[in-house]
Design an enzyme around this catalytic site. Structure first.
Site, PDB file in Angstrom:
ATOM      1  N   CYS A   2      33.072  16.922  59.038  1.00  0.00           N
ATOM      2  CA  CYS A   2      33.023  17.122  57.591  1.00  0.00           C
ATOM      3  C   CYS A   2      34.323  16.651  56.942  1.00  0.00           C
ATOM      4  O   CYS A   2      35.303  16.359  57.617  1.00  0.00           O
ATOM      5  CB  CYS A   2      32.795  18.595  57.277  1.00  0.00           C
ATOM      6  SG  CYS A   2      31.336  19.287  58.072  1.00  0.00           S
ATOM      7  N   ARG A  27      32.524  10.934  55.643  1.00  0.00           N
ATOM      8  CA  ARG A  27      32.570  11.909  56.737  1.00  0.00           C
ATOM      9  C   ARG A  27      31.347  12.820  56.747  1.00  0.00           C
ATOM     10  O   ARG A  27      31.138  13.567  57.705  1.00  0.00           O
ATOM     11  CB  ARG A  27      33.838  12.758  56.628  1.00  0.00           C
ATOM     12  CG  ARG A  27      35.117  11.969  56.817  1.00  0.00           C
ATOM     13  CD  ARG A  27      36.326  12.877  56.727  1.00  0.00           C
ATOM     14  NE  ARG A  27      36.383  13.834  57.819  1.00  0.00           N
ATOM     15  CZ  ARG A  27      36.952  13.605  58.993  1.00  0.00           C
ATOM     16  NH1 ARG A  27      37.504  12.431  59.239  1.00  0.00           N
ATOM     17  NH2 ARG A  27      36.962  14.531  59.917  1.00  0.00           N
ATOM     18  N   TRP A  74      28.835  17.475  57.028  1.00  0.00           N
ATOM     19  CA  TRP A  74      27.991  16.868  58.055  1.00  0.00           C
ATOM     20  C   TRP A  74      27.427  18.045  58.842  1.00  0.00           C
ATOM     21  O   TRP A  74      28.130  18.696  59.609  1.00  0.00           O
ATOM     22  CB  TRP A  74      28.809  15.945  58.951  1.00  0.00           C
ATOM     23  CG  TRP A  74      27.964  15.237  59.970  1.00  0.00           C
ATOM     24  CD1 TRP A  74      27.632  15.683  61.203  1.00  0.00           C
ATOM     25  CD2 TRP A  74      27.328  13.976  59.807  1.00  0.00           C
ATOM     26  NE1 TRP A  74      26.836  14.770  61.836  1.00  0.00           N
ATOM     27  CE2 TRP A  74      26.630  13.714  61.005  1.00  0.00           C
ATOM     28  CE3 TRP A  74      27.285  13.034  58.772  1.00  0.00           C
ATOM     29  CZ2 TRP A  74      25.892  12.549  61.194  1.00  0.00           C
ATOM     30  CZ3 TRP A  74      26.551  11.875  58.974  1.00  0.00           C
ATOM     31  CH2 TRP A  74      25.873  11.639  60.169  1.00  0.00           C
ATOM     32  N   ASN A 101      36.064  22.074  59.015  1.00  0.00           N
ATOM     33  CA  ASN A 101      35.593  20.888  59.723  1.00  0.00           C
ATOM     34  C   ASN A 101      35.693  21.176  61.210  1.00  0.00           C
ATOM     35  O   ASN A 101      36.765  21.519  61.699  1.00  0.00           O
ATOM     36  CB  ASN A 101      36.448  19.670  59.364  1.00  0.00           C
ATOM     37  CG  ASN A 101      36.106  18.447  60.197  1.00  0.00           C
ATOM     38  OD1 ASN A 101      34.969  18.257  60.615  1.00  0.00           O
ATOM     39  ND2 ASN A 101      37.100  17.603  60.444  1.00  0.00           N
ATOM     40  N   GLY A 102      34.573  21.054  61.935  1.00  0.00           N
ATOM     41  CA  GLY A 102      34.600  21.296  63.363  1.00  0.00           C
ATOM     42  C   GLY A 102      33.569  22.315  63.787  1.00  0.00           C
ATOM     43  O   GLY A 102      32.585  22.565  63.084  1.00  0.00           O
ATOM     44  N   GLU A 481      24.996  -1.339  78.564  1.00  0.00           N
ATOM     45  CA  GLU A 481      25.594  -1.025  77.266  1.00  0.00           C
ATOM     46  C   GLU A 481      26.841  -1.864  77.012  1.00  0.00           C
ATOM     47  O   GLU A 481      27.066  -2.341  75.895  1.00  0.00           O
ATOM     48  CB  GLU A 481      25.923   0.469  77.194  1.00  0.00           C
ATOM     49  CG  GLU A 481      26.663   0.922  75.945  1.00  0.00           C
ATOM     50  CD  GLU A 481      25.908   0.652  74.644  1.00  0.00           C
ATOM     51  OE1 GLU A 481      26.540   0.744  73.570  1.00  0.00           O
ATOM     52  OE2 GLU A 481      24.692   0.330  74.674  1.00  0.00           O
ATOM     53  N   LYS A 485      27.366  -4.486  73.854  1.00  0.00           N
ATOM     54  CA  LYS A 485      28.492  -4.460  72.922  1.00  0.00           C
ATOM     55  C   LYS A 485      29.115  -5.850  72.785  1.00  0.00           C
ATOM     56  O   LYS A 485      29.439  -6.296  71.688  1.00  0.00           O
ATOM     57  CB  LYS A 485      29.565  -3.466  73.397  1.00  0.00           C
ATOM     58  CG  LYS A 485      29.183  -2.021  73.265  1.00  0.00           C
ATOM     59  CD  LYS A 485      29.256  -1.478  71.855  1.00  0.00           C
ATOM     60  CE  LYS A 485      27.954  -1.388  71.146  1.00  0.00           C
ATOM     61  NZ  LYS A 485      26.791  -0.811  71.700  1.00  0.00           N
ATOM     62  N   GLU A 488      26.784  -8.083  70.785  1.00  0.00           N
ATOM     63  CA  GLU A 488      26.667  -7.681  69.385  1.00  0.00           C
ATOM     64  C   GLU A 488      27.841  -8.153  68.541  1.00  0.00           C
ATOM     65  O   GLU A 488      27.651  -8.599  67.406  1.00  0.00           O
ATOM     66  CB  GLU A 488      26.579  -6.148  69.287  1.00  0.00           C
ATOM     67  CG  GLU A 488      25.241  -5.560  69.671  1.00  0.00           C
ATOM     68  CD  GLU A 488      25.249  -4.056  69.556  1.00  0.00           C
ATOM     69  OE1 GLU A 488      24.296  -3.496  68.992  1.00  0.00           O
ATOM     70  OE2 GLU A 488      26.213  -3.421  70.045  1.00  0.00           O
ATOM     71  N   HIS A 504      19.051 -12.303  93.416  1.00  0.00           N
ATOM     72  CA  HIS A 504      17.664 -12.730  93.190  1.00  0.00           C
ATOM     73  C   HIS A 504      17.540 -13.618  91.950  1.00  0.00           C
ATOM     74  O   HIS A 504      16.478 -13.682  91.345  1.00  0.00           O
ATOM     75  CB  HIS A 504      16.753 -11.501  93.061  1.00  0.00           C
ATOM     76  CG  HIS A 504      16.659 -10.702  94.326  1.00  0.00           C
ATOM     77  ND1 HIS A 504      15.920 -11.098  95.410  1.00  0.00           N
ATOM     78  CD2 HIS A 504      17.263  -9.535  94.683  1.00  0.00           C
ATOM     79  CE1 HIS A 504      16.037 -10.207  96.377  1.00  0.00           C
ATOM     80  NE2 HIS A 504      16.856  -9.252  95.968  1.00  0.00           N
ATOM     81  N   LYS A 603      22.612  -1.344  60.788  1.00  0.00           N
ATOM     82  CA  LYS A 603      22.886  -0.081  61.470  1.00  0.00           C
ATOM     83  C   LYS A 603      21.602   0.645  61.838  1.00  0.00           C
ATOM     84  O   LYS A 603      21.511   1.261  62.899  1.00  0.00           O
ATOM     85  CB  LYS A 603      23.756   0.817  60.583  1.00  0.00           C
ATOM     86  CG  LYS A 603      24.220   2.089  61.270  1.00  0.00           C
ATOM     87  CD  LYS A 603      25.165   1.788  62.409  1.00  0.00           C
ATOM     88  CE  LYS A 603      25.642   3.039  63.108  1.00  0.00           C
ATOM     89  NZ  LYS A 603      26.355   2.742  64.348  1.00  0.00           N
TER      90      LYS A 603
END
Length: 608
Positions: A2, A27, A74, A101-102, A481, A485, A488, A504, A603
């Site tokens: 947040c 945030r 958030w 926040n947290g 992954e 990256k 991308e 192979h 996104k």
């Protein structure tokens, strides 16, 4: 994740708070609110949704308040409602309020004791516990009340308190979550990020972990959790507003890579405490979990790679058959699914069309459905039986980083919950793994803070025409992954394969100009990986290995080695991906590319 801001001074607080929240809206934008100390009472304005809703409700009228708090949320605990919007009051709403926040990990126990004392809670949040704790300890000294409340809290958080008996004073505290003080002539600010007040002052102080800070128009004073005074020097930031929004990092992606310890810590949060696991979001009884026939994991892109990690850990720990698939393929397969199956769809945004379609299909055929998402109130949450939220905060970079590690961490908890209910692992082993899951944020931070050769490797390989990524077992999804990256954000053609499959076909692509990135952490197939590395080097390719601290053997086989901290084998996935994110990042930057907005990508993919 947040955004919080507090102001104390001689100017009208309301416009400064709203302006600060505007700079912090990235945030969180589930809800927002302000608390103003007007004529000896706290007055609140709160609104659900984007900040413009709060501004409209606050109106253009002037306020006499020169002290106040603001928050943009958030959501992690409690639905997206006005009732759960900060600032959060105590029993006497006009007296005391907080913004936080947290995560407060021990809020359940604290809330029980506070309710037993007669405190009445008005929200579903963990954060409201802090307000009532301050009330519990307040006897005229707000700083001491905050210090004593802070001593009872567990978790990772920062918060700021306002009290009607103390006009011209705000008291903040932090533990493992940022808080910054802004200082100007006759006024002071407290915020989660300097972006909130950078238009007003660039002079800042940074409270340390476990410190209590009291700000007045004259400045800030500090004490530690034991009440001892602490001194802090002033720093003048040379950031512009955009730089402050990025916390001094050159891009959002780099900032978000460095936010992974916090994202994982918040996702684990109160779900793991002292070897105990609480996973209410699954929404299933022990009997239902015990009698599951099969799990199906569906997703797209980076989230699909999290599914692959999930398959390995769930099958290993819980001994449940797991199928994983790309959502866009699964929905056209006429899949065999029924009421004995659990289908988990993973979507960072909660709006990924293919994943939502897959979950709808599963539900139509009688399967139990669960969504793993980062966005409370998103479409997927309305389509499934239950939801498990990652708590990574808003991710601005198009290429996912912190949301992936948060998804992996949450899948670890799902696997352990199933193992616990189905009794497929000894209790002591579950507690051992949970303890290491809880320590993952520290391990990730340890790597980010360490010296490693990634930038040097990037300088030597950024102009390579082709990369190959290899992994086996739990290392395979990390290779997938890492390769994604690189594709991308650097636009370099890249393949990712199971290392055992290399001979192979893909081995034909190798020559002296080929960097081969190998995930070679300490797992039971390590010797097989070494054999695959030797096959690669025999063709003249350059091997870059991601290995575990203390592995003295790997240096004999790889040209470059990046070490990650030790942790149990299956947890290496959440660590080994971080150097691959950084490698892709530095290669892309050396190629002069915009890593936050790579070409042709969005996104959120809301169409098939």
């Amino acid at each position: 994740m947040c955004g919080i801001i507090g102001y104390v001074g001689s100017r009208e607080a309301k416009p400064l708070l709203l302006q600060g929240l505007e700079h912090l809206e990235y945030r969180g934008y589930d809800s927002a609110g302000i608390a103003l100390l007007e004529n000896g009472e706290l007055r609140y304005v709160r609104a659900v949704g984007v900040l413009s809703n709060l501004k409209e409700r606050a109106g253009n009228g002037r306020s006499p308040a020169t002290t106040g708090l603001g928050h943009t949320r958030w959501a992690t605990h409690g639905a997206v409602t006005e009732q759960n919007a900060h600032p959060l009051a105590g029993c006497d709403a006009g007296a005391v309020s907080i913004v936080l926040n947290g995560i407060v990990e021990n809020y359940r126990e604290l809330k029980e004791s506070l309710v037993a004392e007669g405190h009445v809670f008005s929200s579903e949040t963990d954060a409201e516990t802090v307000t009532h704790l301050v009330e519990r300890h307040y006897d005229g000294d707000l700083v001491e009340a905050v210090r004593r409340a802070f001593a009872e809290l567990e978790g990772h958080f920062s918060f700021v308190v306002i009290h009607r008996d103390h006009p011209g004073l705000l008291v903040g505290a932090r533990h493992q979550v940022p808080l910054v003080v802004g200082l100007a002539e006759g006024e002071s600010f407290l915020a989660s990020n300097a972006a909130a007040f950078l238009t007003e002052t660039r002079t800042v102080q940074f409270p340390g972990d476990g410190e209590i800070v009291a700000v007045t128009p004259a400045g800030a004073t500090y004490r530690d959790v034991d009440g001892n005074p602490v001194a802090h020097e002033e720093t003048v930031l040379d950031w512009d507003y955009e730089g402050a929004e990025k916390a001094g990092f050159e891009t959002f992606m780099l900032k978000e890579i460095h936010e992974q310890p916090e994202a994982v810590a918040e996702t684990i949060g109160d779900r793991v405490r002292h070897g105990q696991l609480v996973l209410e979001g699954l929404g299933m009884t022990d009997v239902e979990l015990r009698t599951l026939r099969r799990l199906v994991l569906v997703a797209c892109g980076t989230a699909y790679h999290a599914c692959v990690v999930g398959r390995y850990v769930i099958e290993e720990w819980a001994r449940v058959p797991v199928e994983f698939d790309i959502a866009s393929e699964w929905i056209y397969r006429n899949p065999v699914i029924d009421e004995h199956d659990l289908v988990i769809g993973i979507t960072q945004s909660g709006e990924t069309r293919d994943t939502i379609s897959a979950l709808k299909l599963a539900k139509e055929r009688g399967a139990r459905t669960v969504a793993i998402t980062n966005m409370m109130g998103s479409q997927v949450t309305r389509e499934v039986d239950s939801v498990l939220y990652t708590r990574a905060g808003l991710e601005m970079g198009v290429a996912a980083s912190k949301t992936f590690t948060a998804q992996v961490a949450l899948l670890y908890l799902v696997a352990l919950k199933l193992a616990q209910i189905r009794e497929t692992l000894p209790r002591g082993e579950i507690e051992f793994i949970l303890d290491h899951v809880y320590k993952l944020p520290k391990r990730i931070q340890q790597f980010l803070d360490s010296d490693h050769p990634i930038e040097e490797i990037a300088r030597r390989t950024y102009d390579a025409p082709f990369f190959l990524y290899l992994g086996r077992h739990i290392g395979l999804p990390i290779a997938l992954e890492g390769a994604l990256k690189l594709k991308e954000i650097s636009y370099i053609p890249t393949e990712a394969y199971s290392a055992g499959e290399m001979k192979h076909g893909p081995i034909a692509l190798l020559d002296e100009a080929t960097p081969v990135v190998v995930v070679a952490t300490n797992i039971h197939v390590y010797d097989k990986i070494v054999s695959n590395i030797q096959e690669v080097r025999a063709r003249g390719a350059h091997v870059i290995a991601i290995a575990t601290d203390g592995n003295d053997d790997i240096g004999h086989h790889a040209d470059d080695v990046v070490f990650v901290p030790k942790t149990p084998a299956f947890l290496q996935a959440a660590l080994a991906v971080v150097p691959l994110q950084l490698l892709a990042y530095h290669i892309a930057r050396l190629r002069g590319l915009n890593v936050d907005q790579p070409r042709n990508l969005a996104k959120t993919v809301t169409v098939e």
